[in-house]
Enzyme design. Structure first.
Site, PDB file in Angstrom:
ATOM      1  N   LYS A  28       0.837  -1.205   0.000  1.00 42.71           N
ATOM      2  CA  LYS A  28       0.000   0.000   0.000  1.00 42.71           C
ATOM      3  C   LYS A  28       0.865   1.246   0.000  1.00 42.71           C
ATOM      4  O   LYS A  28       0.653   2.169  -0.802  1.00 42.71           O
ATOM      5  CB  LYS A  28      -0.918  -0.032   1.228  1.00 42.71           C
ATOM      6  CG  LYS A  28      -2.128   0.847   1.120  1.00 42.71           C
ATOM      7  CD  LYS A  28      -3.013   0.691   2.355  1.00 42.71           C
ATOM      8  CE  LYS A  28      -3.735  -0.646   2.389  1.00 42.71           C
ATOM      9  NZ  LYS A  28      -4.315  -0.946   3.707  1.00 42.71           N
ATOM     10  N   ARG A  98      -3.257   3.089   8.582  1.00 44.19           N
ATOM     11  CA  ARG A  98      -3.578   1.936   7.737  1.00 44.19           C
ATOM     12  C   ARG A  98      -2.422   0.945   7.721  1.00 44.19           C
ATOM     13  O   ARG A  98      -1.261   1.329   7.629  1.00 44.19           O
ATOM     14  CB  ARG A  98      -3.822   2.404   6.298  1.00 44.19           C
ATOM     15  CG  ARG A  98      -4.659   3.649   6.181  1.00 44.19           C
ATOM     16  CD  ARG A  98      -4.710   4.186   4.756  1.00 44.19           C
ATOM     17  NE  ARG A  98      -5.359   3.274   3.820  1.00 44.19           N
ATOM     18  CZ  ARG A  98      -5.406   3.473   2.511  1.00 44.19           C
ATOM     19  NH1 ARG A  98      -4.804   4.535   1.975  1.00 44.19           N
ATOM     20  NH2 ARG A  98      -6.013   2.607   1.725  1.00 44.19           N
ATOM     21  N   GLY A 107      -8.251  -6.969   4.135  1.00 42.05           N
ATOM     22  CA  GLY A 107      -9.056  -6.943   5.343  1.00 42.05           C
ATOM     23  C   GLY A 107      -8.496  -7.721   6.511  1.00 42.05           C
ATOM     24  O   GLY A 107      -9.143  -7.851   7.535  1.00 42.05           O
ATOM     25  N   MET A 109      -5.771  -7.074   8.249  1.00 37.94           N
ATOM     26  CA  MET A 109      -5.205  -6.279   9.321  1.00 37.94           C
ATOM     27  C   MET A 109      -6.039  -5.033   9.500  1.00 37.94           C
ATOM     28  O   MET A 109      -7.093  -4.892   8.926  1.00 37.94           O
ATOM     29  CB  MET A 109      -3.759  -5.999   9.020  1.00 37.94           C
ATOM     30  CG  MET A 109      -2.948  -7.277   9.180  1.00 37.94           C
ATOM     31  SD  MET A 109      -1.245  -6.984   8.985  1.00 37.94           S
ATOM     32  CE  MET A 109      -1.277  -6.339   7.351  1.00 37.94           C
ATOM     33  N   ARG A 365      -3.493  -1.500  -6.355  1.00 37.43           N
ATOM     34  CA  ARG A 365      -2.673  -2.703  -6.246  1.00 37.43           C
ATOM     35  C   ARG A 365      -3.074  -3.629  -7.384  1.00 37.43           C
ATOM     36  O   ARG A 365      -4.149  -3.473  -7.966  1.00 37.43           O
ATOM     37  CB  ARG A 365      -2.874  -3.395  -4.898  1.00 37.43           C
ATOM     38  CG  ARG A 365      -4.293  -3.909  -4.720  1.00 37.43           C
ATOM     39  CD  ARG A 365      -4.492  -4.586  -3.371  1.00 37.43           C
ATOM     40  NE  ARG A 365      -5.913  -4.817  -3.176  1.00 37.43           N
ATOM     41  CZ  ARG A 365      -6.532  -4.761  -1.997  1.00 37.43           C
ATOM     42  NH1 ARG A 365      -5.871  -4.465  -0.915  1.00 37.43           N
ATOM     43  NH2 ARG A 365      -7.811  -5.004  -1.906  1.00 37.43           N
ATOM     44  N   HIS A 483     -15.991  -8.633   0.986  1.00 36.05           N
ATOM     45  CA  HIS A 483     -14.923  -9.504   1.480  1.00 36.05           C
ATOM     46  C   HIS A 483     -15.022 -10.907   0.896  1.00 36.05           C
ATOM     47  O   HIS A 483     -14.043 -11.465   0.390  1.00 36.05           O
ATOM     48  CB  HIS A 483     -14.987  -9.560   3.015  1.00 36.05           C
ATOM     49  CG  HIS A 483     -13.983 -10.492   3.609  1.00 36.05           C
ATOM     50  ND1 HIS A 483     -14.307 -11.768   3.984  1.00 36.05           N
ATOM     51  CD2 HIS A 483     -12.663 -10.344   3.840  1.00 36.05           C
ATOM     52  CE1 HIS A 483     -13.224 -12.362   4.447  1.00 36.05           C
ATOM     53  NE2 HIS A 483     -12.208 -11.522   4.372  1.00 36.05           N
ATOM     54  N   SER A 795      13.622 -43.055 -12.561  1.00 38.06           N
ATOM     55  CA  SER A 795      12.426 -42.268 -12.299  1.00 38.06           C
ATOM     56  C   SER A 795      12.275 -42.198 -10.790  1.00 38.06           C
ATOM     57  O   SER A 795      12.169 -43.227 -10.116  1.00 38.06           O
ATOM     58  CB  SER A 795      11.207 -42.923 -12.935  1.00 38.06           C
ATOM     59  OG  SER A 795      10.054 -42.181 -12.593  1.00 38.06           O
ATOM     60  N   CYS A 862       7.987 -39.523 -10.830  1.00 39.21           N
ATOM     61  CA  CYS A 862       6.628 -40.033 -11.048  1.00 39.21           C
ATOM     62  C   CYS A 862       5.807 -40.059  -9.772  1.00 39.21           C
ATOM     63  O   CYS A 862       4.768 -40.682  -9.704  1.00 39.21           O
ATOM     64  CB  CYS A 862       6.654 -41.404 -11.695  1.00 39.21           C
ATOM     65  SG  CYS A 862       7.473 -42.658 -10.706  1.00 39.21           S
ATOM     66  N   TYR A 882      12.098 -34.929 -17.373  1.00 38.51           N
ATOM     67  CA  TYR A 882      10.636 -34.815 -17.404  1.00 38.51           C
ATOM     68  C   TYR A 882      10.039 -34.990 -16.012  1.00 38.51           C
ATOM     69  O   TYR A 882      10.689 -35.506 -15.106  1.00 38.51           O
ATOM     70  CB  TYR A 882      10.034 -35.855 -18.358  1.00 38.51           C
ATOM     71  CG  TYR A 882      10.173 -37.281 -17.881  1.00 38.51           C
ATOM     72  CD1 TYR A 882       9.204 -37.853 -17.051  1.00 38.51           C
ATOM     73  CD2 TYR A 882      11.267 -38.067 -18.247  1.00 38.51           C
ATOM     74  CE1 TYR A 882       9.333 -39.148 -16.604  1.00 38.51           C
ATOM     75  CE2 TYR A 882      11.403 -39.371 -17.802  1.00 38.51           C
ATOM     76  CZ  TYR A 882      10.433 -39.907 -16.971  1.00 38.51           C
ATOM     77  OH  TYR A 882      10.557 -41.188 -16.513  1.00 38.51           O
TER      78      TYR A 882
HETATM   79  P1  ADP Z   1      -7.550  -2.532   3.679  1.00 36.13           P
HETATM   80  O1  ADP Z   1      -6.135  -2.939   3.584  1.00 36.13           O
HETATM   81  O2  ADP Z   1      -8.344  -3.412   4.577  1.00 36.13           O
HETATM   82  O3  ADP Z   1      -8.166  -2.299   2.353  1.00 36.13           O
HETATM   83  P2  ADP Z   1      -7.288   0.318   3.966  1.00 36.13           P
HETATM   84  O4  ADP Z   1      -6.079   0.839   4.614  1.00 36.13           O
HETATM   85  O5  ADP Z   1      -7.305   0.393   2.486  1.00 36.13           O
HETATM   86  O6  ADP Z   1      -7.556  -1.149   4.485  1.00 36.13           O
HETATM   87  O7  ADP Z   1      -8.505   1.109   4.552  1.00 36.13           O
HETATM   88  C1  ADP Z   1      -9.820   0.714   4.375  1.00 36.13           C
HETATM   89  C2  ADP Z   1     -10.662   1.836   3.863  1.00 36.13           C
HETATM   90  O8  ADP Z   1     -10.548   2.970   4.683  1.00 36.13           O
HETATM   91  C3  ADP Z   1     -10.242   2.333   2.493  1.00 36.13           C
HETATM   92  O9  ADP Z   1     -10.832   1.576   1.497  1.00 36.13           O
HETATM   93  C4  ADP Z   1     -10.780   3.732   2.477  1.00 36.13           C
HETATM   94  O10 ADP Z   1     -12.093   3.729   2.042  1.00 36.13           O
HETATM   95  C5  ADP Z   1     -10.705   4.146   3.916  1.00 36.13           C
HETATM   96  N1  ADP Z   1      -9.553   5.023   4.096  1.00 36.13           N
HETATM   97  C6  ADP Z   1      -8.291   4.693   4.361  1.00 36.13           C
HETATM   98  N2  ADP Z   1      -7.497   5.790   4.409  1.00 36.13           N
HETATM   99  C7  ADP Z   1      -8.295   6.839   4.159  1.00 36.13           C
HETATM  100  C8  ADP Z   1      -8.079   8.246   4.048  1.00 36.13           C
HETATM  101  N3  ADP Z   1      -6.868   8.780   4.184  1.00 36.13           N
HETATM  102  N4  ADP Z   1      -9.128   9.016   3.771  1.00 36.13           N
HETATM  103  C9  ADP Z   1     -10.344   8.478   3.611  1.00 36.13           C
HETATM  104  N5  ADP Z   1     -10.630   7.179   3.701  1.00 36.13           N
HETATM  105  C10 ADP Z   1      -9.611   6.345   3.968  1.00 36.13           C
HETATM  106 MG    MG Z   2      -7.845  -1.008   1.036  1.00 35.37          MG
END
Ligand code: ADP
Ligand code: MG
Ligand code: MG
Length: 907
Positions: A28, A98, A107, A109, A365, A483, A795, A862, A882
């Site tokens: 990220k 984040r 999701g 963490m 990503r 999810h 083999s 094998c 092989y």
């Molecule tokens: P995950 O790895 O679970 O996707 P994120 O770090 O992407 O977690 O955060 C989840 C959600 O939180 C993001 O999809 C976004 O909608 C919201 N979010 C994260 N950072 C910001 C930010 N700086 N401003 C507004 N919303 C945010």
């Molecule tokens: Mg995210």
């Protein structure tokens, strides 16, 4: 240590990091930096590196000394770019905290949004925005996330089922909605939210015994610590185990200025894929929610709106698309979509937020996709010149082919089936199973040998192990980016989400729909490719041939050097394997003609042979058996044509074929003209305490040469007859369970004698064939230089070799393997993935020694490992010619071999 840089800033059109710094910044953080460098609007922020995480765990959960100062400096930069200050009572900057591991763990963490809201900053923000509703909505979200992530999970509090603080607060929110008659979160008034925040804080104090922190910096560092702790949270650990992500990678933490999608109707949040992740279609695909924040879309709280016309489906077609609701923002987003695809040359999964009509990108990503989508995208991008053929071949993981070849619901059966609901087609293929309503039940039921579908209102990261165990997943809520959809797609698992017609009661364990009720244990069938739910069990059929698949495999074949054969013993299996691209048979198990349909007669004769007390009687029985053995061998040789076929001599211990029932024994005694008592005595003689190490393989041929002779004759005569008719065939004779050169010499003498007789019979000088052995006993590998003097090929039988190297019984490992995996005594099942440290060393030693004697020694494998990608790579690395695997795994092995050559070129 002291000169380490622990914090990297991004925002305002530039960044200190780059996308290739994922190991340090996490996926990220690296991609936020890359987007900032590309001039894409990203809220400013900074990344605490994965090295901080490593330090944190190595030093009793403390931080490096220089971190605080670096972080303060980075925060000052963010404040400068955003023009607001963290904790400023008049114009406060709010932050998100984040997580971000190297490879995405959707999701798994934690994230905390709206950090910095407190009694000192709330009035200022209300004054500035003139929007108290927004401020209190943000505040109640902060309280919910923070109490859950920081005060409960990271603090190690383990609440009873359903009693997590987040769930308790959620219920309070629901109560307010219900008592006031609000349809959705967006309807709740500012006053309600304000008083809710107060009741939330009281509840937190009551349940967790602590006050919700009212200091911005305390909130910030609490959030940072919680994200680092979440790396070792239960669900992150189990996700890593499933995905094979090493525990010591650590996560980074991103601290970022908040932008708000919940400021009113000109604000929104959304998730999108630059191409359709289910089909691979080159169309922008996504979902959004007006006046919402953060994870509302992913959490499946309400049905999200379609991003554009292409994204409309039955569930969301009545909702306005972003394309229509905010055309200018949509155009800008579309341009960014194109820019990102061109830059990354791969499909991206993006998150965005619109604040007051202004677009902000929050994440990009490489997007997870189904096998079908991966194939289509790779071939499209290749055709468009975006990527080259090597890159295209790398875009499909070998395991994903499994899914392309996976069964789908039989369309004929579907026509008359009882359709009970429609949902979104989130994961491909078909699946039938008994329904269960919790992840734990799914795991338990599967352990007891059942096939289950996991049914949930929506899934969350705590459900992953159950999702993994189930053959299919069905949810009542959520969209294509929920999810459940995300995870199922990543695994190529059959999944339907948002089947809204179903009334799912996970506590009562029932599904009600149209007056019908389905209980736990009832069977349903899912068509994950179309999103259709049926009652009862429907037949499955193989996915139809996809011409792009054929083209793709051609590209892979051009790249690989390792050949791929199959394990097959009938002409039918051989034909299937040829369809899948097999270049020969690496293992024809002679004994298979004594199992299954049509085996009654040869099996009876074989039993006669086994139970005979004298050589003479044995020879008579073998003569009777001979035509059956020759027939099967000849038919298989014929179908394989100019592809080699390795025939393994009879391998299992004879007692496996001793009849067990009294009736069978009586019948056999009659045929042999002996008493039942005599027959029983003979059966007792054959009984072995440890048959897997008993009288089997070459040992049979040593004590009963006539058994080997019969097989040599069958192979050589079959070949001679085919050649006489001008047909090509290449038999290879393989002696199993060898541990010494002398065994091979003993058998070779017999083979030579038979060969001479066959030549005379057919009037030829030679029946071309190879003579070789399996290497499946450690002694054979260790003395391979000697053994190679008497054989033309090896083999590696890595099933037995693994059994003997570990001392684990192949047939009984199920009793303790789960404990070994749980306790991390073993990283994986060594019968599935070849253990390079032990079995691998024996294989390598065997090859080196063998080729020191005979440089042109042909070498293959094998065991089951021959179709497992990691093991195929190993076979490539040690210079095998092989691999051989079951017909359905042939394409997987071909692709794995191509990947191996791309990553580790050899001649
Ligand atoms: P995950 O790895 O679970 O996707 P994120 O770090 O992407 O977690 O955060 C989840 C959600 O939180 C993001 O999809 C976004 O909608 C919201 N979010 C994260 N950072 C910001 C930010 N700086 N401003 C507004 N919303 C945010
Ligand atoms: Mg995210
Ligand atoms: Mg064996």
């Amino acid at each position: 240590m002291t000169d380490s840089k622990y914090v990297y800033s991004f925002g305002g059109g530039s960044a200190e990091g780059r996308s290739d710094m994922k190991n340090l910044l996490g996926g990220k953080g690296a991609n936020l930096a890359e987007m900032a460098n590309l001039g894409i609007p990203v809220p400013a922020g900074y990344t605490l590196t994965t090295e901080v995480c490593t330090y944190f765990y190595d030093h009793d959960e403390t931080y490096p000394e220089s971190l605080q100062a670096e972080a303060d400096e980075a925060l000052a930069k963010v404040e400068e770019i955003m023009g607001t200050r963290f904790g400023d009572p008049d114009d406060p900057l709010l932050l998100s905290v984040r997580s971000g591991a190297r490879s995405s763990m959707p999701g798994m963490m934690e994230t905390v949004l709206n950090v910095g809201l407190c009694s000192a900053t709330i009035p200022g923000l209300i004054k500035k925005t003139g929007n108290p509703r927004f401020v209190y909505d943000a505040y109640r979200r902060l309280i919910m996330m923070y109490s859950d992530v920081v005060m409960e999970k990271a603090a190690g509090v383990e609440p009873a089922e359903g009693q997590g603080i987040r769930q308790q607060l959620d219920r309070m929110l629901e109560e307010v909605k219900e008592s006031e008659g609000y349809a959705s979160d967006a309807d709740i008034s500012a006053d309600d939210l304000k008083s809710l925040a107060e009741s939330f804080k009281a509840k937190i104090k009551e349940v967790l015994g602590k006050d919700f922190p009212d200091d911005p910096h305390e909130q910030l560092w609490g959030g940072v610590g919680a994200v680092f702790s979440s790396w070792n949270g239960k669900r992150a650990v189990s996700y890593r185990r499933i995905e094979g992500i090493p525990d010591d990678w650590g996560t980074a933490v991103n601290v970022q200025a908040m932008v708000f999608g919940n400021m009113g109707d000109d604000s929104a949040t959304g998730v999108a894929f630059t191409r359709n992740p289910a089909t691979g279609d080159n169309r922008f695909y996504g979902e959004w929610l007006p006046n919402a924040q953060g994870e509302d879309v992913v959490a499946g709280i309400r049905t999200p709106n379609p991003l554009n016309e292409d994204t409309k489906n039955e569930q969301n077609e009545h909702l306005p698309s972003l394309q229509v609701a905010m055309p200018e923002v949509y155009e800008q987003l579309f341009a960014i979509r194109n820019q990102l695809e061109e830059h990354y040359t791969d499909m991206q999964d993006i998150e965005f937020t619109i604040q007051d009509g202004r677009l902000w990108m929050l994440q990009t990503r490489v997007g997870k996709r189904t096998g079908t989508a991966a194939l289509n995208m790779a071939m499209d991008m290749l055709a468009d010149g975006l990527i080259d053929s090597r890159t295209a071949v790398r875009r499909l993981k070998p395991e994903q082919l499994d899914e392309l070849l996976h069964p789908i619901v039989d369309p004929a059966a579907e026509k008359t089936a009882d359709l009970i609901a429609k949902g979104l087609p989130a994961g491909p293929g078909g699946a039938s199973g008994q329904i269960v309503f919790s992840a734990d039940d799914a795991v338990q039921w599967v352990k007891s040998g059942k096939t289950v579908l996991l049914v949930r209102e929506e899934t969350n990261p705590e459900d992953v192990e159950g999702m993994r165990a189930a053959v299919g997943i069905l949810t009542g809520r959520g969209g294509m980016t929920s999810h459940a959809a995300l995870v199922a797609r990543g695994w190529g698992k059959c999944c339907i989400v948002g089947a809204g017609a179903l009334d799912i009661d996970v506590v009562g364990k029932t599904i009600s729909v149209d007056g019908k009720v389905f209980n736990e244990g009832d069977v349903l069938t899912l068509n994950g490719t179309r999103g259709l739910v049926y009652s009862g069990e429907l037949d499955m059929v193989d996915a139809t041939e996809n011409p792009r698949f054929v083209d793709f495999m051609k590209l892979a074949d051009e790249l690989r050097v390792l050949k791929v054969r199959t394990n097959a013993e009938t002409p039918d299996d051989a034909a299937i394997a040829i369809e899948f691209g097999a270049e020969g048979i690496g293992l024809f198990r002679t004994e298979h003609m004594f199992y299954g349909t049509g085996s009654e007669e040869p099996l009876f004769i074989l039993r006669k042979m086994i139970m005979s007390g004298s050589e003479e009687a044995r020879r008579a029985a073998l003569d009777e058996l001979y035509p059956f053995v020759k027939r099967d061998m000849k038919a298989t040789l014929e179908i394989m044509g100019d592809r080699p076929v390795t025939f393994r001599l009879l391998d299992p211990p004879l007692h496996e074929f001793v009849p067990q029932s009294a009736d069978e024994r009586r019948e056999l005694a009659e045929a042999l003209r002996v008493s039942v008592e005599d027959l029983d005595r003979r059966a007792d003689e054959l009984h072995e305490l440890n048959p897997m190490m008993g009288h089997r393989g070459v040992r049979l041929g040593v004590t009963f040469p006539e058994i080997s002779e019969m097989q040599f004759r069958a192979i050589l005569e079959a070949a001679a007859e085919l050649r006489q008719k001008g047909k090509a065939c290449f038999p290879e004779i393989m002696v199993p369970v060898t541990c010494a050169k002398a065994e091979l010499d003993d058998q070779l003498k017999l083979a030579k004698a038979v060969h001479a007789e066959v030549c005379e019979k057919y009037g030829v000088d030679e029946v071309e064939h190879l003579y070789g052995t399996m290497i499946e006993i450690p002694r054979a590998a260790l003395t391979a230089d000697e053994i190679a003097k008497s054989t033309q090929f090896f083999s590696f039988g890595t099933n037995d070799l693994t059994q003997m190297t570990f001392g684990f019984s192949r047939d009984d490992i199920g009793g303790f393997l789960p404990d070994y995996l749980d306790k991390k005594i073993l990283p994986v099942d060594p019968f599935q993935v070849l253990d390079r440290d032990s079995v691998g060393v024996l294989v390598q030693t065997g090859i080196e020694k063998g080729r020191s004697t005979r440089p042109n020694l042909k070498v293959g494998i094998c065991g089951e490992h021959g179709g497992e990608p990691n093991s195929v790579e190993f076979c490539h690395l040690v210079g095998m010619d092989y691999v051989s695997c079951s017909p359905y795994r042939v394409p997987i092995a071909r692709l794995a071999a191509a990947h191996a050559q791309i990553n580790h070129p050899r001649d």
